[in-house]
Design a protein around this motif. Structure first.
Motif, mmCIF file in Angstrom:
data_model
loop_
_atom_site.group_PDB
_atom_site.id
_atom_site.type_symbol
_atom_site.label_atom_id
_atom_site.label_comp_id
_atom_site.label_asym_id
_atom_site.label_seq_id
_atom_site.Cartn_x
_atom_site.Cartn_y
_atom_site.Cartn_z
ATOM 1 N N ARG A 170 7.037 7.725 12.842
ATOM 2 C CA ARG A 170 6.830 7.935 11.603
ATOM 3 C C ARG A 170 7.965 7.372 10.804
ATOM 4 N NH1 ARG A 170 5.590 13.525 9.370
ATOM 5 N NH2 ARG A 170 4.898 12.502 7.600
ATOM 6 N N PHE A 171 8.067 7.142 9.395
ATOM 7 C CA PHE A 171 9.105 6.652 8.414
ATOM 8 C C PHE A 171 9.535 5.300 9.015
ATOM 9 C CE2 PHE A 171 9.348 11.240 8.673
ATOM 10 C CZ PHE A 171 9.145 11.588 7.227
ATOM 11 N N THR B 170 2.220 10.794 0.742
ATOM 12 C CA THR B 170 3.575 10.521 0.848
ATOM 13 C C THR B 170 3.913 9.047 0.872
ATOM 14 O OG1 THR B 170 3.981 10.396 3.241
ATOM 15 C CG2 THR B 170 4.281 12.604 1.946
ATOM 16 N N GLY B 171 3.088 8.315 1.265
ATOM 17 C CA GLY B 171 3.380 6.766 1.317
ATOM 18 C C GLY B 171 4.256 6.327 2.238
ATOM 19 N N VAL B 172 4.458 7.345 3.217
ATOM 20 C CA VAL B 172 5.035 6.978 4.332
ATOM 21 C C VAL B 172 4.335 5.925 5.650
ATOM 22 C CG1 VAL B 172 6.065 8.018 6.585
ATOM 23 C CG2 VAL B 172 6.468 9.137 4.278
ATOM 24 N N ILE B 173 4.951 5.071 6.111
ATOM 25 C CA ILE B 173 4.381 4.323 7.108
ATOM 26 C C ILE B 173 4.787 4.896 8.526
ATOM 27 C CG2 ILE B 173 4.431 1.979 8.069
ATOM 28 C CD1 ILE B 173 5.462 0.897 5.230
ATOM 29 N N SER B 174 3.599 4.906 9.245
ATOM 30 C CA SER B 174 3.849 5.324 10.685
ATOM 31 C C SER B 174 3.028 4.449 11.609
ATOM 32 C CB SER B 174 3.078 6.666 10.733
ATOM 33 O OG SER B 174 3.340 7.429 10.019
ATOM 34 N N LEU C 292 0.709 -1.120 0.159
ATOM 35 C CA LEU C 292 0.251 -0.147 0.286
ATOM 36 C C LEU C 292 0.844 1.204 0.118
ATOM 37 C CD1 LEU C 292 -2.744 -1.243 2.695
ATOM 38 C CD2 LEU C 292 -3.289 -0.805 0.144
ATOM 39 N N ALA C 293 2.054 0.938 0.667
ATOM 40 C CA ALA C 293 2.929 2.202 0.872
ATOM 41 C C ALA C 293 3.410 2.684 -0.674
ATOM 42 C CB ALA C 293 3.850 2.175 1.905
ATOM 43 N N THR D 253 -1.454 4.430 -1.218
ATOM 44 C CA THR D 253 -2.764 4.103 -1.144
ATOM 45 C C THR D 253 -3.027 4.191 0.490
ATOM 46 O OG1 THR D 253 -2.666 2.567 -2.839
ATOM 47 C CG2 THR D 253 -4.718 2.493 -1.018
ATOM 48 N N GLY D 254 -3.733 5.178 1.044
ATOM 49 C CA GLY D 254 -3.865 5.510 2.420
ATOM 50 C C GLY D 254 -4.569 4.333 3.088
#
Length: 269
Positions: A232-233, A219-223, A117-118, A122-123
């Motif tokens: 984050r990141f 941003t596709g960042v995973i938190s 998803l990242a 995709t949120g």
């Protein structure tokens, strides 16, 4: 006046409870309220010493009414404290009856879905239940009761899919519900760059011991939110490591690892 062992034990228990209380309210809005309460108490004692009768009378009556007000104001913190006691080891039951291999497979599917998803921005928001029940959150969404697979998670959050808006809730080895509403945080220190998903994730972990994974649509960042904090990141390896440690999944070893170890030991002899 002699000090007995009971006196020392009494002091240690009070000190321990006070320390735990401070850790519980640290970096929450209750911390600021307690500071304000301490200031009022100091002014109260100073007014007695300086014989400021009107000020002393006013503060004394405010303190009487304030006991009821404190219960109302500190309601979230009191609930959090009781949940903390309920999660204590001597009251804790096993998080699930899932076999270790099945748990490892479940976490792998979650990580695979999140990374995928990242990569497509995709949120998504995934809430994983631990000790505190999330039935209140489940009731706000659509119950689906599905096995945990990366494909199902990706399909749920696919853009314009019927259930993509909201969070999915995972209980044990099942996706219990989707399109769930999470409580928003009241924190004023959260960055303005973070949207509703991040605020909802932080809001849930402030009220429970759940873990919430968020994928940013921009941003596709995973938190990852847990224990009242948001990180984050998060990369794939870090996410896998954290999930395994929190759900007590040991690193897999070969069934012949004992034999390999024996051979290595013999080589060094």
């Amino acid at each position: 006046m002699s000090v007995t062992i009971n006196d020392l034990l009494d002091i240690l228990i009070i000190a321990f409870l006070f320390y735990k209380f401070l850790m519980l309210v640290k970096e929450t809005r209750a911390e600021q309220l307690i500071k304000g309460l301490i200031v009022i108490l100091i002014v109260w004692k100073l007014s007695e010493w300086a014989e400021l009768r009107m000020v002393n009378f006013l503060i004394k009556n405010m303190m009487t009414l304030g006991l009821v007000a404190l219960i109302i104001v500190f309601q979230p913190e009191l609930r959090r404290a009781l949940e903390y006691i309920g999660r204590s080891k001597f009251l804790r039951k096993s998080i699930s009856d899932i076999m270790e291999e099945e748990m490892d497979q479940m976490l792998s599917e979650i990580v695979e879905a999140v990374v995928s998803l990242a990569s497509t921005k995709t949120g998504a928001i995934i809430a994983i239940e631990r000790e505190t029940g999330l039935n209140e959150v489940v009731h706000t969404g659509v119950k689906i009761d599905a096995f945990i697979t990366a494909e199902i998670i990706k399909n749920i959050f696919f853009h314009n899919a019927p259930l993509h808006d909201g969070a999915i809730v995972i209980k044990k080895n099942r996706i219990t519900a989707a399109s769930c509403l999470l409580p928003l945080t009241h924190s004023t220190t959260l960055s303005n760059d973070l949207g509703t998903r991040h605020r909802a994730a932080l809001g849930l972990v402030e009220r429970s011991d759940a873990m919430v994974i968020v994928v940013s649509e921009e941003t596709g960042v995973i938190s990852l939110a847990m224990d009242g904090k948001l990180s984050r990141f998060i990369d794939k390896n870090s996410l896998t490591s954290i999930l395994r440690s929190k759900f007590k999944v040991a690193k897999k070893e070969s069934p012949f690892s004992w034999l390999t170890g024996r051979v290595k030991r013999e080589e060094h002899i």
